[in-house]
Motif scaffolding. Sequence first.
Motif, PDB file in Angstrom:
ATOM      1  N   GLY A 114       0.578  -1.265   0.382  1.00  0.00           N
ATOM      2  CA  GLY A 114       0.035   0.431   0.621  1.00  0.00           C
ATOM      3  C   GLY A 114       0.783   1.034   0.349  1.00  0.00           C
ATOM      4  N   GLN A 115       1.523   1.293   1.039  1.00  0.00           N
ATOM      5  CA  GLN A 115       2.366   2.479   0.874  1.00  0.00           C
ATOM      6  C   GLN A 115       3.280   2.579  -0.548  1.00  0.00           C
ATOM      7  N   SER A 116       3.801   1.701  -1.259  1.00  0.00           N
ATOM      8  CA  SER A 116       4.570   1.974  -2.244  1.00  0.00           C
ATOM      9  C   SER A 116       3.551   2.341  -3.419  1.00  0.00           C
ATOM     10  N   ILE A 117       2.132   1.508  -3.699  1.00  0.00           N
ATOM     11  CA  ILE A 117       1.231   2.020  -4.022  1.00  0.00           C
ATOM     12  C   ILE A 117       0.837   3.896  -3.730  1.00  0.00           C
ATOM     13  N   LYS A 118       0.642   4.258  -2.651  1.00  0.00           N
ATOM     14  CA  LYS A 118       0.787   5.343  -2.639  1.00  0.00           C
ATOM     15  C   LYS A 118       1.802   6.762  -3.009  1.00  0.00           C
ATOM     16  N   ALA A 119       2.965   5.444  -2.826  1.00  0.00           N
ATOM     17  CA  ALA A 119       3.940   7.149  -3.154  1.00  0.00           C
ATOM     18  C   ALA A 119       4.315   6.733  -4.799  1.00  0.00           C
ATOM     19  N   GLU A 120       4.056   5.466  -6.298  1.00  0.00           N
ATOM     20  CA  GLU A 120       3.958   5.618  -6.992  1.00  0.00           C
ATOM     21  C   GLU A 120       2.727   6.617  -7.514  1.00  0.00           C
TER      22      GLU A 120
END
Length: 300
Positions: A114-120
Amino acid sequence: GSYVVKGSSSAELLQLTQAQDGKIVGTLQHIALKTGGGIETSMANVSGVVDGESLTLSVSLAGLPISRSLSGTVAASALELNLVGSAGAVASAHFARGSVADFNSEAERLAQAGQSIKAEKLRADQVETLDRSALALEEALNAYVKRATKQIDDTPRFISYFTRASNDVSNRLLFAQGLLSGNGAQRAQAEVVLAQVSASEPGIRNTGDSLDMAIEDMTREEASLNIRMMAFNGNCLGTSTVKPGDVIPNMGPCKGLEIAAARFGDVRGLVHAAYERLQLQKNKAMKEMEATWQLATRLP
């Protein structure tokens, strides 16, 4: 015991206890990764019965009068459960024997995803913002170039205007001076000509003031554009200073901005030269006309 089912974007922990009367009670924890990177969790109460290898469960969401039924089989290391959906379709799930630690590990994996998706998404939003800024700056630069080009083309016409105006005012004054030494009719005509000389002043001054305001406006716009272009130095404009991981505009907006900035640089020197030529001639003509206007007011 505890059982865990793992999916690419979700996980569930089923914890069951069998009472002395054979009834099953427990909880079902659910965690899912949403498309935007958020995490969705829920907790449900579970009750049911087991008959040999057959298992029937009723799952009720905590705090809600809604339940769903699960049925399946019990194996040594897993539960095979079937869920009948509202449309009648049957979905199966394989709950492997596991532990709270196994579920927590899946929850951590989903949280990191989820953090990766938010960062992207944040990066994509930043790039989109830069793209919009680059396109807006390109449009403003092109508008400046268009306006400056017109002013360059108009410069000879305005230079001619002030030259003709100065000559016309001077010639009228000379004509009036010649009439003043004549008879009464000629002196009356001289007064009319002198009035015309004086009446020319407001219009000519207004034209000069309008040109000064237009030049000042372009000077301010040029300064503003120079400041806005600084935000793109090193990524779209000038020598690249981009490092891995830097957020930069896409190639399309960058290329358009680069072309517009080059045109802006080319026309800037030309329009400055045009302003200088115009101001020199305007100031010279205005100085001459101011002396003529003053003299016209002093003549009888």
